[in-house]
Motif scaffolding. Structure first.
Motif, PDB file in Angstrom:
ATOM      1  N   LYS A  14      -1.073 -10.670   2.026  1.00 34.32           N
ATOM      2  CA  LYS A  14      -2.242  -9.866   1.682  1.00 34.32           C
ATOM      3  C   LYS A  14      -1.820  -8.412   1.513  1.00 34.32           C
ATOM      4  CE  LYS A  14      -6.619  -8.542   1.445  1.00 34.32           C
ATOM      5  NZ  LYS A  14      -7.531  -8.997   0.384  1.00 34.32           N
ATOM      6  N   ASN A  15      -2.047  -7.882   0.324  1.00 34.71           N
ATOM      7  CA  ASN A  15      -1.763  -6.471   0.069  1.00 34.71           C
ATOM      8  C   ASN A  15      -3.068  -5.701  -0.047  1.00 34.71           C
ATOM      9  OD1 ASN A  15       0.993  -6.887  -0.114  1.00 34.71           O
ATOM     10  ND2 ASN A  15       0.932  -7.240  -2.318  1.00 34.71           N
ATOM     11  N   PHE A  16      -3.050  -4.457   0.403  1.00 33.48           N
ATOM     12  CA  PHE A  16      -4.155  -3.548   0.115  1.00 33.48           C
ATOM     13  C   PHE A  16      -3.619  -2.472  -0.820  1.00 33.48           C
ATOM     14  CE2 PHE A  16      -5.543  -5.035   4.384  1.00 33.48           C
ATOM     15  CZ  PHE A  16      -6.792  -5.524   4.022  1.00 33.48           C
ATOM     16  N   PHE A  17      -4.443  -2.083  -1.755  1.00 29.02           N
ATOM     17  CA  PHE A  17      -4.034  -1.034  -2.674  1.00 29.02           C
ATOM     18  C   PHE A  17      -4.858   0.215  -2.392  1.00 29.02           C
ATOM     19  CE2 PHE A  17      -3.251  -5.086  -4.686  1.00 29.02           C
ATOM     20  CZ  PHE A  17      -1.892  -4.978  -4.941  1.00 29.02           C
ATOM     21  N   LYS A  26      -0.675   8.164  -8.048  1.00 25.97           N
ATOM     22  CA  LYS A  26      -0.012   6.892  -7.744  1.00 25.97           C
ATOM     23  C   LYS A  26      -0.866   6.025  -6.824  1.00 25.97           C
ATOM     24  CE  LYS A  26       4.803   8.011  -8.402  1.00 25.97           C
ATOM     25  NZ  LYS A  26       5.662   8.969  -7.727  1.00 25.97           N
ATOM     26  N   THR A  27      -0.679   4.741  -6.948  1.00 29.48           N
ATOM     27  CA  THR A  27      -1.352   3.794  -6.071  1.00 29.48           C
ATOM     28  C   THR A  27      -0.354   3.329  -5.021  1.00 29.48           C
ATOM     29  OG1 THR A  27      -2.531   3.019  -8.006  1.00 29.48           O
ATOM     30  CG2 THR A  27      -2.687   1.650  -6.061  1.00 29.48           C
ATOM     31  N   ALA A  28      -0.774   3.326  -3.777  1.00 28.96           N
ATOM     32  CA  ALA A  28       0.124   2.841  -2.727  1.00 28.96           C
ATOM     33  C   ALA A  28      -0.247   1.404  -2.376  1.00 28.96           C
ATOM     34  CB  ALA A  28       0.000   3.715  -1.490  1.00 28.96           C
ATOM     35  N   THR A  29       0.759   0.615  -2.114  1.00 32.35           N
ATOM     36  CA  THR A  29       0.512  -0.769  -1.711  1.00 32.35           C
ATOM     37  C   THR A  29       0.848  -0.919  -0.238  1.00 32.35           C
ATOM     38  OG1 THR A  29       1.175  -1.492  -3.904  1.00 32.35           O
ATOM     39  CG2 THR A  29       1.112  -3.182  -2.192  1.00 32.35           C
ATOM     40  N   ILE A  30      -0.085  -1.468   0.493  1.00 33.63           N
ATOM     41  CA  ILE A  30       0.188  -1.759   1.910  1.00 33.63           C
ATOM     42  C   ILE A  30       0.349  -3.266   2.046  1.00 33.63           C
ATOM     43  CG2 ILE A  30      -0.767  -1.716   4.254  1.00 33.63           C
ATOM     44  CD1 ILE A  30      -2.378   0.753   3.355  1.00 33.63           C
ATOM     45  N   ARG A  31       1.521  -3.665   2.492  1.00 38.62           N
ATOM     46  CA  ARG A  31       1.729  -5.105   2.719  1.00 38.62           C
ATOM     47  C   ARG A  31       1.192  -5.439   4.108  1.00 38.62           C
ATOM     48  NH1 ARG A  31       6.424  -8.306   0.161  1.00 38.62           N
ATOM     49  NH2 ARG A  31       4.557  -9.549   0.027  1.00 38.62           N
TER      50      ARG A  31
END
Ligand SMILES: Nc1ncnc2c1ncn2[C@@H]1O[C@H](COP(=O)(O)OP(=O)(O)OP(=O)(O)O)[C@@H](O)[C@H]1O
Ligand SMILES: [Mg+2]
Length: 257
Positions: A14-17, A26-31
């Motif tokens: 599950k990633n959150f953007f 920029k968009t950061a991705t949280i794993r």
């Protein structure tokens, strides 16, 4: 199910953007959950620990069917949860949250709160009284309202509501961390007794490895969305393999009484 498994997750992600970081587009991705595989046997307690932000709540909500996931598979009784209706899933798995104050509607009596969780039409009062007794509350609780109970008692009511659905799996997210220290062990013991008496299976999330290891058969440790160590409670507490687990355990304060 093979090996008496009641729940199994396979490589759940599950990633959150997070859009637009300060001063950039920029968009950061949280794993949040990274290839998490976990197994829960019938009648077993798996403790889930790990630092803040490691993905415990996200994984718990996904397993309980309360949050979407990007990839991976979740099986309850050998059946993919995608093939369960919401109602079927609620009869299998229930989640209990940290804060028993906000999880109970203050405007409803305890009887109504419990009866709303039950879809059956018959014997509603009997069921509500039964589950209240199971968690150690007397039958007259049914007419009272949440504000008339202590934090520990409210958590018992939340547990009674989960029992009323006859769910076989309970996911408890930090169920005792908002309670007085003296009440924490009582609620953990209640989980343990219900496991013994009703054969319930649990995933219990807690920061308190001492409390967790006292009731859990197995412990899973999460870091950065990954399950980095999994094994029997005694083994994890006494001979952890992973350096991060070793650090978590060595940080537990030793209390000399
Ligand atoms: N709805 C959301 N939107 C964006 N990011 C989120 C969301 N929910 C969680 N996250 C992020 O995902 C990561 C995992 O969060 P999660 O709440 O699962 O951690 P946790 O292990 O339960 O932490 P804690 O011990 O503090 O409860 C964190 O980096 C968190 O900031
Ligand atoms: Mg959490």
């Amino acid at each position: 199910m093979l090996n008496n498994l009641i729940l199994k997750t396979v490589n759940v992600n599950k990633n959150f953007f997070i859009e637009k970081i300060f001063f950039s587009n920029k968009t950061a991705t949280i794993r949040a959950v990274d290839n998490a595989s976990i197994e829960l046997k019938k009648g077993e307690i798996v403790g889930l620990a790990g630092e803040s932000g490691s993905g415990k709540t996200t994984l718990a909500k996904i397993i309980a069917g309360l949050m979407d996931y990007d990839s991976g598979e979740i099986f309850i009784d050998d059946r993919n949860i995608e093939n369960y209706s919401r109602y079927e899933l609620s009869k299998k798995i229930q989640m209990i949250f940290q804060d028993p104050f906000s999880s109970l509607n203050p405007k409803l009596s305890i009887g109504t709160i419990i009866k709303e969780a039950i879809k059956a039409k018959k014997n509603l009062d009997n069921i509500a009284v039964n589950v209240l007794n199971m968690v150690g509350l007397s039958s007259d609780a049914i007419q009272k309202y949440p504000h008339q109970f202590s934090g520990g008692q409210r958590q018992r009511i939340a547990i009674a509501r989960a029992l009323a659905t006859e769910a076989e799996i309970i996911i408890a997210d930090e169920p005792v961390s908002s309670l007085d220290i003296s009440v924490q062990a009582q609620i953990m013991n209640l989980f343990f007794d219900l496991k013994k008496n009703l054969g319930l299976s649990y995933i219990i999330i807690s920061h308190d490895l001492n409390l967790l290891s006292a009731v859990s058969d197995n412990i899973a440790i999460m870091q950065n969305g990954k399950i980095i160590e999994y094994g029997q409670s005694d083994k994890i507490m006494n001979r952890p393999d992973n350096p991060y687990t070793q650090k978590l355990i060595s940080a537990i304060p030793v209390i000399n009484v």
